[in-house]
Design an enzyme around this catalytic site. Structure first.
Site, PDB file in Angstrom:
ATOM      1  N   GLU A  54       0.825  -1.202   0.000  1.00 19.29           N
ATOM      2  CA  GLU A  54       0.000   0.000   0.000  1.00 19.29           C
ATOM      3  C   GLU A  54       0.864   1.258   0.000  1.00 19.29           C
ATOM      4  O   GLU A  54       0.573   2.237  -0.690  1.00 19.29           O
ATOM      5  CB  GLU A  54      -0.929   0.014   1.224  1.00 19.29           C
ATOM      6  CG  GLU A  54      -1.922  -1.141   1.255  1.00 19.29           C
ATOM      7  CD  GLU A  54      -1.422  -2.340   2.053  1.00 19.29           C
ATOM      8  OE1 GLU A  54      -2.248  -2.988   2.709  1.00 19.29           O
ATOM      9  OE2 GLU A  54      -0.198  -2.617   2.010  1.00 19.29           O
ATOM     10  N   CYS A  77      -2.871  -3.658   7.131  1.00 19.99           N
ATOM     11  CA  CYS A  77      -2.531  -3.799   8.547  1.00 19.99           C
ATOM     12  C   CYS A  77      -3.041  -2.609   9.345  1.00 19.99           C
ATOM     13  O   CYS A  77      -3.163  -1.484   8.839  1.00 19.99           O
ATOM     14  CB  CYS A  77      -1.021  -3.965   8.713  1.00 19.99           C
ATOM     15  SG  CYS A  77      -0.039  -2.556   8.170  1.00 19.99           S
ATOM     16  N   ALA A 164      18.116 -42.147  -8.530  1.00 19.34           N
ATOM     17  CA  ALA A 164      19.524 -42.475  -8.753  1.00 19.34           C
ATOM     18  C   ALA A 164      19.637 -43.946  -9.115  1.00 19.34           C
ATOM     19  O   ALA A 164      18.736 -44.745  -8.829  1.00 19.34           O
ATOM     20  CB  ALA A 164      20.360 -42.176  -7.505  1.00 19.34           C
ATOM     21  N   ALA A 166      21.702 -47.699  -8.805  1.00 16.58           N
ATOM     22  CA  ALA A 166      22.150 -48.459  -7.636  1.00 16.58           C
ATOM     23  C   ALA A 166      23.507 -47.978  -7.135  1.00 16.58           C
ATOM     24  O   ALA A 166      23.826 -48.101  -5.945  1.00 16.58           O
ATOM     25  CB  ALA A 166      22.216 -49.949  -7.974  1.00 16.58           C
ATOM     26  N   TRP A 172      22.458 -36.268 -14.811  1.00 15.08           N
ATOM     27  CA  TRP A 172      21.174 -35.690 -14.483  1.00 15.08           C
ATOM     28  C   TRP A 172      20.069 -36.566 -15.045  1.00 15.08           C
ATOM     29  O   TRP A 172      20.165 -37.002 -16.199  1.00 15.08           O
ATOM     30  CB  TRP A 172      21.031 -34.281 -15.033  1.00 15.08           C
ATOM     31  CG  TRP A 172      21.999 -33.316 -14.438  1.00 15.08           C
ATOM     32  CD1 TRP A 172      23.161 -32.864 -14.990  1.00 15.08           C
ATOM     33  CD2 TRP A 172      21.888 -32.670 -13.161  1.00 15.08           C
ATOM     34  NE1 TRP A 172      23.779 -31.974 -14.149  1.00 15.08           N
ATOM     35  CE2 TRP A 172      23.013 -31.829 -13.025  1.00 15.08           C
ATOM     36  CE3 TRP A 172      20.953 -32.701 -12.131  1.00 15.08           C
ATOM     37  CZ2 TRP A 172      23.230 -31.031 -11.899  1.00 15.08           C
ATOM     38  CZ3 TRP A 172      21.156 -31.919 -11.024  1.00 15.08           C
ATOM     39  CH2 TRP A 172      22.279 -31.102 -10.913  1.00 15.08           C
ATOM     40  N   ARG A 209      19.751 -19.507  -9.028  1.00 22.59           N
ATOM     41  CA  ARG A 209      20.649 -18.952 -10.036  1.00 22.59           C
ATOM     42  C   ARG A 209      19.866 -18.622 -11.299  1.00 22.59           C
ATOM     43  O   ARG A 209      18.896 -19.282 -11.631  1.00 22.59           O
ATOM     44  CB  ARG A 209      21.775 -19.944 -10.343  1.00 22.59           C
ATOM     45  CG  ARG A 209      22.630 -20.240  -9.106  1.00 22.59           C
ATOM     46  CD  ARG A 209      23.762 -21.213  -9.368  1.00 22.59           C
ATOM     47  NE  ARG A 209      23.335 -22.581  -9.592  1.00 22.59           N
ATOM     48  CZ  ARG A 209      22.998 -23.439  -8.601  1.00 22.59           C
ATOM     49  NH1 ARG A 209      23.002 -23.042  -7.352  1.00 22.59           N
ATOM     50  NH2 ARG A 209      22.659 -24.687  -8.886  1.00 22.59           N
ATOM     51  N   GLY A 298      16.151 -35.814   0.556  1.00 21.38           N
ATOM     52  CA  GLY A 298      15.949 -37.024  -0.211  1.00 21.38           C
ATOM     53  C   GLY A 298      14.741 -37.856   0.199  1.00 21.38           C
ATOM     54  O   GLY A 298      13.788 -37.361   0.819  1.00 21.38           O
ATOM     55  N   LEU A 301      13.528 -37.964   3.995  1.00 22.54           N
ATOM     56  CA  LEU A 301      12.854 -36.736   4.415  1.00 22.54           C
ATOM     57  C   LEU A 301      11.485 -36.624   3.750  1.00 22.54           C
ATOM     58  O   LEU A 301      10.498 -36.235   4.390  1.00 22.54           O
ATOM     59  CB  LEU A 301      13.724 -35.525   4.069  1.00 22.54           C
ATOM     60  CG  LEU A 301      13.186 -34.155   4.485  1.00 22.54           C
ATOM     61  CD1 LEU A 301      12.910 -34.090   5.975  1.00 22.54           C
ATOM     62  CD2 LEU A 301      14.163 -33.053   4.070  1.00 22.54           C
TER      63      LEU A 301
END
Length: 366
Positions: A54, A77, A164, A166, A172, A209, A298, A301
């Site tokens: 604002e 606010c 990934a 083994a 990538w 980036r 990974g 998580l």
């Protein structure tokens, strides 16, 4: 509410999105000032949370704000913080009407901003584009109501769900376009979070980036014992880009001191069995003011977040390759016995990204 109200509010919402990931702990608000059918002021919350939207829009509008309509993407606010109340600024500028989608759930505001405006004779229209605004402000609203940030879980995997081979080779699986898109998503979140295994295996930088000079997201590593490489990219950049480490109460005091000494912020969290309690982790992040967290793995998580029903949004990047059962799965063990126990999400978006497919899912409501 009319069609022009909706059109102007969507313009304000677009402005507000420019601040996503930059304004925490404040919400990323947009504001436009319209007088006689012309936009005379535009603003969005600036990096670090101030100036507010604002304030920016009123400064641009100047005297043309008198008698105008302000379209604001969240209730202005009403409390005196490090800056004066935005409701007072709108009143002082002579705004005649305020259009907003939502009340602010912050207990310091929560209806008081609108009350101040009405008491000053300003017409208030509420509910315009409410669903879109609720989605944009989901992180801020969740922090205010439950004390935890909004969590986006990102999974980039092969067609058969592997991250990934083994032998651990992972760079990538997806292409450069998908990786660039991940940087875009990082920039829209307050923080990027990974587990200790990912930090050790990939030695990631976890910065954004390709987007110029921006407020970098906080880098978070969840590591019970703080057994992370002290000469890795995260450690070597800790004084330049925020690095927060969520650790257990049994972490070695020497490591706590060592990481603090190189610039990391240490967040002690509770244990659940032999692992960090992921609820305690998110509570700590909420207490620190984060509103939107982007989790990049990974598998352990990811499983912890899904198992505790803490994921609000799933973003997947799927490559057209198959790695096979011996590869590393994108999500660790969940211990499910029945399909009815599996966390469910609703498809919100799908699109090609280079040679890969991006699919976004949101928490299912039923």
């Amino acid at each position: 509410m009319n069609r022009s109200d909706e059109s102007y509010m969507r313009t304000a919402l677009g402005l507000g999105r420019r601040g996503m990931g930059q304004t925490w702990p404040n919400p990323a608000v947009g504001c436009i000032i319209v007088n006689a059918g012309r936009i005379v002021g535009r603003g969005h919350t600036q990096a670090g949370g101030r100036p507010h939207a604002e304030t920016e829009a009123l400064a641009q509008a100047g005297a043309r704000a008198k008698g105008a309509t302000a379209y604001v993407t969240l209730e202005p606010c009403s409390h005196q913080g490090q800056t004066p109340p935005c409701a007072s600024a709108l009143i002082a500028a002579g705004i005649a009407r305020v259009v907003a989608p939502l009340e602010d759930t912050d207990a310091r505001v929560s209806g008081r901003g609108f009350e101040m405006l009405r008491d000053a004779g300003i017409e208030v229209t509420l509910g315009v584009c409410a669903a879109e605004a609720a989605q944009d402000h989901a992180g801020f609203l969740k922090l205010q109501t439950v004390g935890r940030p909004f969590v986006t879980l990102k999974l980039a995997s092969s067609f058969d769900g592997r991250i990934a081979t083994a032998t651990g080779e992972s760079q990538w699986i997806t292409g450069p376009e998908a990786r660039a898109d991940v940087h875009r998503l990082r920039a829209r979140h307050d923080a990027v979070m990974v587990g200790a295994g990912t930090a050790r295996a990939d030695d990631p930088m976890l910065t954004v980036r390709g987007f110029g000079e921006i407020r970098q997201p906080v880098r978070i590593v969840v590591s019970r014992r703080l057994d992370l490489p002290m000469m890795g990219k995260l450690a070597l950049s800790a004084k330049d880009v925020p690095l927060w480490l969520c650790h257990g109460p049994d972490a070695d005091s020497y490591l706590v001191e060592a990481w603090s000494g190189i610039g990391a912020k240490l967040l002690p969290c509770a244990l659940r069995g032999r692992e960090l309690d992921i609820v305690s982790v998110l509570d700590a992040l909420g207490e620190a003011g984060l509103t939107r967290v982007f989790c990049e793995g990974g598998g352990a998580l990811a499983a912890s977040l899904l198992g505790a029903d803490l994921v609000d949004e799933l973003v997947g990047y799927t490559a057209g390759m198959a790695i096979g059962a011996e590869g590393l799965p994108s999500v660790g063990a969940l211990g499910l016995e029945r399909l009815t126990q599996a966390p469910r999400f609703a498809l919100a978006e799908t699109r090609p990204v280079g040679a890969d497919v991006m699919h976004r899912w949101v928490r299912a409501t039923s």
